[in-house]
Design an enzyme around this catalytic site. Structure first.
Site, PDB file in Angstrom:
ATOM      1  CG  ASP A 154      -1.846   1.176   1.296  1.00 12.60           C
ATOM      2  OD1 ASP A 154      -2.062   1.820   0.254  1.00 12.60           O
ATOM      3  OD2 ASP A 154      -2.347   1.462   2.391  1.00 12.60           O
ATOM      4  CD  GLU A 187      -4.753   6.979  -0.404  1.00 11.97           C
ATOM      5  OE1 GLU A 187      -5.912   6.519  -0.371  1.00 11.97           O
ATOM      6  OE2 GLU A 187      -3.853   6.594   0.383  1.00 11.97           O
ATOM      7  CD  GLU A 188      -2.043   5.512   3.073  1.00  9.83           C
ATOM      8  OE1 GLU A 188      -3.125   5.597   3.687  1.00  9.83           O
ATOM      9  OE2 GLU A 188      -1.675   4.462   2.503  1.00  9.83           O
ATOM     10  CG  HIS A 313      -2.563   1.833   6.910  1.00 13.06           C
ATOM     11  ND1 HIS A 313      -3.625   2.683   7.126  1.00 13.06           N
ATOM     12  CD2 HIS A 313      -2.273   1.941   5.583  1.00 13.06           C
ATOM     13  CE1 HIS A 313      -3.971   3.276   5.993  1.00 13.06           C
ATOM     14  NE2 HIS A 313      -3.169   2.835   5.035  1.00 13.06           N
TER      15      HIS A 313
END
Length: 349
Positions: A154, A187-188, A313
């Site tokens: 991710d 983005e996070e 994450h």
């Protein structure tokens, strides 16, 4: 990938290698539904590109992203030195491949990522030198990670797939439409990079983008095979008119690798500003912190009642977290989809 909201799912089985579906007339109260499939044969570019891309090629980029994180406190979060190094790496790869590359600034929100006093960060945008610049096929992935880890699934997996497709496609392919690659920051922390990019485009420039294809997590160790776009009960979940057309081609390409494809709604990632701008959109993703059902395990493989990515994450989202089989299937599906639309004379609406 930001934490996903609830998803609406429709499971489809594809038997043909490539399909084009009837154009979506618009979003209704009950949401658009996929239409009947019309088989077509891959064009020459699609055959060549799908034959050229390899998961080994993506692993080269994933190793570089891992090393960047290791040298910069274990992450590639934006803003931060790991993200700056990631921008430099992606920019270098694309320029070496002959692409026109830009690194436009986007504004940072202090509340959502600008705590170190910076007010801007950079996206990376590259496009082919060939094709009609009034018709742009765009594909994007986010280049940042969370602060807790290096973000190799991710969304290093999405970044690596785009770099492999871009380098194998080449900067001057024989295409009808321009192909543009976007690598988004932050983005996070609320899709700040992609939002800044779309916001800063003029109405004329936004109108040139035929479609947007978002790639966010395509190598989860217990991953499924999901395609977003064209399903859901409102535009934010299904996308604007034309999204089903893009998603149907992606689903067909993914199904041609021998898997059963599941259609899900958008969940609020980097496709969001493109959807809001009325650009037909689709998405490729294979699951994050949710658990795989028994039915999904039967059709997709993997472990039932286990999360798609146990390192989502977290610091363990490293190279060894990558499922290369899942990555390879998505890579070939994305290559086929990009080539299909890059050479298509049809408009999407």
């Amino acid at each position: 990938m930001t934490q996903a909201r609830s998803r609406t799912r429709t499971r489809l089985r594809w038997a043909l290698p490539v399909v084009v579906l009837a154009v979506l007339a618009g979003c209704t109260a009950t949401g658009p539904a996929p239409g009947p499939a019309v088989p077509v044969v891959d064009g020459q570019l699609a055959q060549q590109l799908k034959g050229a891309v390899t998961d080994a090629g993506t692993v080269v980029h994933l190793q570089e992203l891992q090393e960047i994180a290791d040298r910069n406190g274990g992450n590639r979060a934006s803003p931060g030195p790991g993200y700056v190094a990631s921008v430099d790496y992606v920019t270098g790869v694309l320029r070496d491949a002959g692409y026109d590359v830009a690194t436009p600034d986007y504004p940072l929100s202090r509340r959502r990522g600008g705590e170190d006093g910076r007010t801007t960060a950079q996206n990376v945008v590259a496009q082919t030198r060939t094709g009609d610049p009034a018709h742009v096929v765009m594909i994007g992935a986010h280049l940042d990670s969370v602060k807790e880890g290096p973000g190799i699934v991710d969304d290093g997996s999405g970044v690596a797939a785009l770099l492999e497709i871009a380098t194998r496609l080449g900067a001057s392919p024989e295409v009808r439409n321009v192909v543009r690659f976007g690598f988004w920051g932050s983005e996070e922390t609320g899709a700040q990079g992609s939002t800044g990019y779309v916001t800063n485009l003029s109405d004329e420039e936004r109108g040139k983008i035929m479609l947007y294809l978002n790639v966010d997590m395509i190598a989860s160790p217990n991953g499924g095979y999901f395609v977003q776009g064209g399903t859901g009960d409102d535009v934010s979940k299904a996308g604007p008119p034309g999204s089903a057309v893009v998603a149907d081609v992606l689903a067909a390409q993914l199904g041609s690798t021998g898997v059963e494809v599941e259609r899900i709604t958008f969940v609020g990632d980097d496709e969001t500003p493109f959807v809001a701008a009325g650009i037909p959109s689709a998405g490729a993703e294979n699951g994050d912190s949710r658990r795989k059902s028994e039915e999904q395990a039967r059709t997709d493989g993997g472990q039932a009642d286990e999360v798609y990515d146990p390192c989502y994450h977290q610091a363990c989202d490293r190279l060894e977290n990558v499922n290369r089989t899942v990555l390879d299937r998505y890579l070939h599906a994305l290559a086929g989809t990009v080539a299909h639309f890059a050479t298509s004379p049809e408009t999407i609406s």
